[in-house]
Design a protein around this motif. Structure first.
Motif, mmCIF file in Angstrom:
data_model
loop_
_atom_site.group_PDB
_atom_site.id
_atom_site.type_symbol
_atom_site.label_atom_id
_atom_site.label_comp_id
_atom_site.label_asym_id
_atom_site.label_seq_id
_atom_site.Cartn_x
_atom_site.Cartn_y
_atom_site.Cartn_z
ATOM 1 N N ARG A 219 0.815 -1.204 0.000
ATOM 2 C CA ARG A 219 0.000 0.000 0.000
ATOM 3 C C ARG A 219 0.860 1.271 0.000
ATOM 4 N NH1 ARG A 219 -5.407 -0.848 1.616
ATOM 5 N NH2 ARG A 219 -6.119 -2.679 0.457
ATOM 6 N N LYS A 220 1.983 1.236 0.694
ATOM 7 C CA LYS A 220 2.807 2.441 0.848
ATOM 8 C C LYS A 220 3.736 2.686 -0.329
ATOM 9 C CE LYS A 220 5.790 4.804 4.192
ATOM 10 N NZ LYS A 220 6.449 4.709 5.527
ATOM 11 N N TYR A 221 4.175 1.606 -0.986
ATOM 12 C CA TYR A 221 5.185 1.747 -2.030
ATOM 13 C C TYR A 221 4.775 1.137 -3.380
ATOM 14 C CZ TYR A 221 8.192 3.062 1.861
ATOM 15 O OH TYR A 221 8.724 3.692 2.955
ATOM 16 N N ALA A 222 4.340 -0.119 -3.375
ATOM 17 C CA ALA A 222 4.122 -0.800 -4.655
ATOM 18 C C ALA A 222 3.051 -0.122 -5.493
ATOM 19 C CB ALA A 222 3.766 -2.264 -4.422
ATOM 20 N N TYR A 223 1.945 0.267 -4.877
ATOM 21 C CA TYR A 223 0.821 0.830 -5.619
ATOM 22 C C TYR A 223 0.963 2.321 -5.917
ATOM 23 C CZ TYR A 223 -2.193 -3.295 -5.322
ATOM 24 O OH TYR A 223 -2.731 -4.549 -5.482
ATOM 25 N N LEU A 224 1.981 2.974 -5.362
ATOM 26 C CA LEU A 224 2.126 4.419 -5.522
ATOM 27 C C LEU A 224 3.364 4.764 -6.328
ATOM 28 C CD1 LEU A 224 1.343 5.567 -1.862
ATOM 29 C CD2 LEU A 224 -0.255 5.309 -3.773
ATOM 30 N N TYR A 241 11.123 5.191 -9.559
ATOM 31 C CA TYR A 241 10.386 4.107 -8.892
ATOM 32 C C TYR A 241 11.340 2.963 -8.573
ATOM 33 C CZ TYR A 241 6.597 0.742 -7.999
ATOM 34 O OH TYR A 241 5.749 -0.182 -7.421
ATOM 35 N N PHE A 242 12.196 2.628 -9.522
ATOM 36 C CA PHE A 242 13.158 1.539 -9.319
ATOM 37 C C PHE A 242 14.075 1.823 -8.140
ATOM 38 C CE2 PHE A 242 17.553 0.117 -10.188
ATOM 39 C CZ PHE A 242 17.377 -1.229 -9.935
ATOM 40 N N GLU A 243 14.597 3.038 -8.054
ATOM 41 C CA GLU A 243 15.523 3.372 -6.970
ATOM 42 C C GLU A 243 14.850 3.268 -5.616
ATOM 43 O OE1 GLU A 243 18.647 3.729 -7.187
ATOM 44 O OE2 GLU A 243 18.891 3.892 -9.350
ATOM 45 N N ARG A 244 13.574 3.571 -5.557
ATOM 46 C CA ARG A 244 12.852 3.442 -4.293
ATOM 47 C C ARG A 244 12.559 1.980 -3.967
ATOM 48 N NH1 ARG A 244 6.883 5.898 -3.823
ATOM 49 N NH2 ARG A 244 6.496 4.026 -5.065
ATOM 50 N N ALA A 245 12.271 1.205 -4.994
ATOM 51 C CA ALA A 245 11.881 -0.193 -4.771
ATOM 52 C C ALA A 245 13.070 -1.111 -4.535
ATOM 53 C CB ALA A 245 11.075 -0.696 -5.966
ATOM 54 N N LYS A 246 14.217 -0.797 -5.083
ATOM 55 C CA LYS A 246 15.375 -1.700 -5.015
ATOM 56 C C LYS A 246 15.728 -2.110 -3.587
ATOM 57 C CE LYS A 246 20.238 -2.153 -6.386
ATOM 58 N NZ LYS A 246 21.359 -1.516 -7.116
ATOM 59 N N PRO A 247 15.889 -1.170 -2.644
ATOM 60 C CA PRO A 247 16.219 -1.609 -1.277
ATOM 61 C C PRO A 247 15.123 -2.446 -0.629
ATOM 62 C CG PRO A 247 15.802 0.759 -1.337
ATOM 63 C CD PRO A 247 15.879 0.302 -2.756
#
Length: 279
Positions: A219-224, A241-247
């Motif tokens: 809810r906080k990251y994947a969908y936004l 988006y990738f840089e936020r999701a990578k970690p």
């Protein structure tokens, strides 16, 4: 009609294969590296029971951690819903009575297979079931750490959200299963040492809490997007988006591996409460 059935099967198949082949193998390989001697022996003996399941007795859990994705289209069609838990998009909390009413969801599946692993196996049927339970457990622990396996019911865990990822057509679910890992260069066995060297500060041994963590991440990251706007079909997703999701994916893969090891170590030494769904 046959074409429609095939297209539906292809769409459904992408919903329940968290992390893809590379991610699932990495999770189970991390776990294998963190087993106690007693647990390693337990895993070896249980893998050997594959003789009664499908003839595969290979002592390599990582290589069998994708088996569950194939099994759900064969002998184990009843396990399809065991790979995820879906929550209505307008609800902010998981409610088992609502979201797992038929007892077909990932937390129930993890408890079921832990219980099978914790039981003696005398007959050929029981030995086959125990061998399958270890493969299912390894896979489902990986699944429960992929945020879009604990996510929105209406969009089928992001499968219905069609996106463009660095110029490539994909969907939100597949992006987290496969595209993000590929972009990050994460693969098995090449990334195993890197993930084993990640710092793990984790004392959360509650499977239901693991599920809640993934739900919060979805809810906080994947969908936004990075502007905190809800992703919609037709959106472009790229570097920010990738840089936020990578970690997040590095964290979740690492946690999944260590937590799977925890379950297996505790099973082997007899300290695990396998009935965690009951207070």
């Amino acid at each position: 009609m046959n074409l429609l059935i095939l297209l539906a099967a292809l769409l459904i198949s992408s919903q329940a294969s968290a992390w893809g082949k590379e991610g699932h193998e990495l999770v189970c390989a991390i776990a294998e590296e963190n087993l106690t001697e007693k647990a390693a022996d337990f895993v070896r003996q249980t893998l050997a029971l594959g003789e009664f399941l499908d003839g595969n007795t290979k002592n390599d859990l990582a290589s069998l951690c994708t088996w569950a994705d194939k099994a759900k289209y064969g002998k184990y069609t009843s396990t399809y819903e065991a790979h995820f838990l879906n929550v209505p998009a307008d609800k902010n909390k998981i409610d088992f009575g609502r979201d797992c009413a038929a007892l077909d969801c990932i937390a129930v599946a993890i408890q079921r297979n832990l219980s099978y692993l914790n039981s003696p196996a005398g007959s050929k049927r029981e030995k086959s079931r125990k061998a399958a339970a270890l493969r299912f457990l390894g896979h489902f622990v990986g699944d429960i750490h992929q945020p879009l396996h604990v996510s929105n019911r209406e969009d089928w865990g992001g499968n219905k959200i069609r996106l463009t990822w660095f110029g490539e057509k994909t969907n939100l679910h597949k992006m987290w299963d496969v595209n993000l890992l590929q972009k990050a260069g994460l693969n098995h066995p090449g990334s195993l040492e890197f993930l084993l060297n990640q710092t793990v500060d984790d004392d959360q041994h509650n499977v239901l809490k693991w599920m809640e963590e993934s739900f919060a991440l979805s809810r906080k990251y994947a969908y936004l997007n990075v502007e905190n706007q809800t992703l919609e079909s037709g959106d472009n997703v790229g570097q920010a988006y990738f840089e936020r999701a990578k970690p997040i994916i590095i964290q979740q893969l690492t946690l999944a591996g260590h937590r799977l090891a925890y379950l297996l170590n505790a099973l082997a030494d007899g300290s695990l409460d396998t009935n965690f769904l009951i207070d």
